[in-house]
Design a protein around this motif. Structure first.
Motif, mmCIF file in Angstrom:
data_model
loop_
_atom_site.group_PDB
_atom_site.id
_atom_site.type_symbol
_atom_site.label_atom_id
_atom_site.label_comp_id
_atom_site.label_asym_id
_atom_site.label_seq_id
_atom_site.Cartn_x
_atom_site.Cartn_y
_atom_site.Cartn_z
ATOM 1 N N ALA A 1 0.817 -1.219 0.000
ATOM 2 C CA ALA A 1 0.000 0.000 0.000
ATOM 3 C C ALA A 1 0.848 1.265 0.000
ATOM 4 O O ALA A 1 0.456 2.284 -0.581
ATOM 5 N N ASP A 2 2.015 1.198 0.642
ATOM 6 C CA ASP A 2 2.885 2.363 0.722
ATOM 7 C C ASP A 2 4.300 1.904 1.067
ATOM 8 O O ASP A 2 4.560 0.699 1.198
ATOM 9 N N ARG A 3 5.195 2.856 1.205
ATOM 10 C CA ARG A 3 6.591 2.513 1.460
ATOM 11 C C ARG A 3 6.749 1.809 2.805
ATOM 12 O O ARG A 3 7.554 0.886 2.946
ATOM 13 N N GLU A 4 5.978 2.232 3.789
ATOM 14 C CA GLU A 4 6.097 1.636 5.110
ATOM 15 C C GLU A 4 5.700 0.160 5.114
ATOM 16 O O GLU A 4 6.303 -0.647 5.824
ATOM 17 N N SER A 5 4.687 -0.182 4.347
ATOM 18 C CA SER A 5 4.286 -1.589 4.302
ATOM 19 C C SER A 5 5.380 -2.436 3.657
ATOM 20 O O SER A 5 5.622 -3.580 4.060
ATOM 21 N N LEU A 6 6.069 -1.868 2.673
ATOM 22 C CA LEU A 6 7.200 -2.572 2.063
ATOM 23 C C LEU A 6 8.340 -2.701 3.066
ATOM 24 O O LEU A 6 8.966 -3.761 3.189
ATOM 25 N N MET A 7 8.609 -1.627 3.823
ATOM 26 C CA MET A 7 9.656 -1.669 4.835
ATOM 27 C C MET A 7 9.355 -2.743 5.883
ATOM 28 O O MET A 7 10.241 -3.474 6.322
ATOM 29 N N ARG A 8 8.097 -2.825 6.284
ATOM 30 C CA ARG A 8 7.724 -3.819 7.290
ATOM 31 C C ARG A 8 7.995 -5.240 6.793
ATOM 32 O O ARG A 8 8.434 -6.102 7.553
ATOM 33 N N GLU A 9 7.734 -5.464 5.513
ATOM 34 C CA GLU A 9 7.965 -6.801 4.960
ATOM 35 C C GLU A 9 9.459 -7.113 4.876
ATOM 36 O O GLU A 9 9.888 -8.245 5.150
ATOM 37 N N VAL A 10 10.255 -6.120 4.508
ATOM 38 C CA VAL A 10 11.707 -6.312 4.454
ATOM 39 C C VAL A 10 12.235 -6.597 5.866
ATOM 40 O O VAL A 10 13.074 -7.491 6.068
ATOM 41 N N ILE A 11 11.739 -5.842 6.850
ATOM 42 C CA ILE A 11 12.128 -6.072 8.241
ATOM 43 C C ILE A 11 11.748 -7.486 8.660
ATOM 44 O O ILE A 11 12.524 -8.204 9.285
ATOM 45 N N SER A 12 10.539 -7.887 8.305
ATOM 46 C CA SER A 12 10.044 -9.213 8.679
ATOM 47 C C SER A 12 10.903 -10.321 8.090
ATOM 48 O O SER A 12 11.236 -11.301 8.770
ATOM 49 N N GLN A 13 11.281 -10.165 6.823
ATOM 50 C CA GLN A 13 12.124 -11.174 6.173
ATOM 51 C C GLN A 13 13.474 -11.301 6.874
ATOM 52 O O GLN A 13 13.945 -12.408 7.152
ATOM 53 N N GLY A 14 14.100 -10.159 7.129
ATOM 54 C CA GLY A 14 15.402 -10.185 7.788
ATOM 55 C C GLY A 14 15.298 -10.730 9.200
ATOM 56 O O GLY A 14 16.130 -11.534 9.633
ATOM 57 N N ALA A 15 14.258 -10.310 9.920
ATOM 58 C CA ALA A 15 14.086 -10.750 11.307
ATOM 59 C C ALA A 15 13.901 -12.250 11.382
ATOM 60 O O ALA A 15 14.420 -12.911 12.294
ATOM 61 N N GLU A 16 13.189 -12.805 10.423
ATOM 62 C CA GLU A 16 12.975 -14.247 10.418
ATOM 63 C C GLU A 16 14.301 -14.994 10.319
ATOM 64 O O GLU A 16 14.529 -15.991 11.014
ATOM 65 N N ARG A 17 15.185 -14.490 9.474
ATOM 66 C CA ARG A 17 16.488 -15.131 9.326
ATOM 67 C C ARG A 17 17.328 -14.963 10.591
ATOM 68 O O ARG A 17 17.994 -15.899 11.045
ATOM 69 N N PHE A 18 17.296 -13.775 11.194
ATOM 70 C CA PHE A 18 18.036 -13.541 12.427
ATOM 71 C C PHE A 18 17.500 -14.423 13.558
ATOM 72 O O PHE A 18 18.262 -15.002 14.326
ATOM 73 N N ASN A 19 16.183 -14.514 13.651
ATOM 74 C CA ASN A 19 15.563 -15.319 14.705
ATOM 75 C C ASN A 19 15.917 -16.795 14.556
ATOM 76 O O ASN A 19 16.151 -17.500 15.545
#
Length: 204
Positions: A53-71
């Protein structure tokens, strides 16, 4: 006419292309525009809005992807010796930050602190568990609470990442030594530990 299954496959491919482009561009420029990301993915900005929907929603998904790998790294890293467990975790997370540079850049952005803190909750719980084990066994300093010590490890790791960046040649060793110093492991003890366990700094 494209079948519904074909359209879903195309949509999935486009979304993956957008996320891949976002990871690539944000790794270099944390403020890359949506236009630049869409162009890098070979899509229009309108197509991008079909997924985010916007840049923030894309940022949240990028954060989520990276966090999953870190976790996942945090959950998979363990050792009977809490010093080794913490050192391995620090080194592996450092190397992973190099692989998902975009997520690391965003994590260092104060605007997204609350999002990254929430996304990395499993990692933080794992760090806390290792610190508690270290304090209880006497391997780590016992002059402060495990909660405070875990907080200091987290904040120090974040500050070190901000200053050094993963491209640093000896970054993994520096992070390991800094984190071990925070929990009270003396530098001579660190040297002996790394000599005994060379796999800590070796690439997986």
């Amino acid at each position: 006419m494209t079948s519904p299954r074909g359209r879903r496959a195309d949509a999935t491919a486009n979304r993956e292309a957008l996320l891949e482009a976002a990871q690539s561009l944000l790794a270099v420029d944390p403020h890359a525009s949506l236009d630049a990301i869409a162009h890098a993915a070979g899509l229009s900005r309108r197509a991008l809005y079909g997924h985010f929907a916007d840049r923030e929603s894309l940022m949240r998904e990028v954060i989520s992807q990276g966090a999953e790998r870190f976790n996942q790294i945090a959950e998979r890293t363990d050792d009977a010796d809490p010093r080794v467990a913490l050192a391995r975790m620090a080194a592996r997370l450092w190397r992973e930050a190099s692989a998902v540079r975009a997520s690391a850049n965003i994590a260092l952005d104060d605007v997204h602190v609350s999002q990254t803190v929430q996304a990395l909750a499993p990692l933080r719980r794992r760090v806390r568990a290792v610190v508690v084990a270290g304090v209880e066994s006497g391997a780590f300093r016992g002059d402060m609470s495990s909660q405070l010590l875990s907080f200091l490890v987290e904040r120090t790791g974040r500050a070190t990442l901000r200053e050094l960046r993963p491209a640093t040649t000896d970054g993994a060793e520096t992070v390991v030594r800094v984190v071990l110093s925070i929990v009270g492991v003396a530098w001579r003890e660190q040297a002996a530990l790394l000599e005994t366990h060379p796999e800590i700094l070796a690439a997986d």
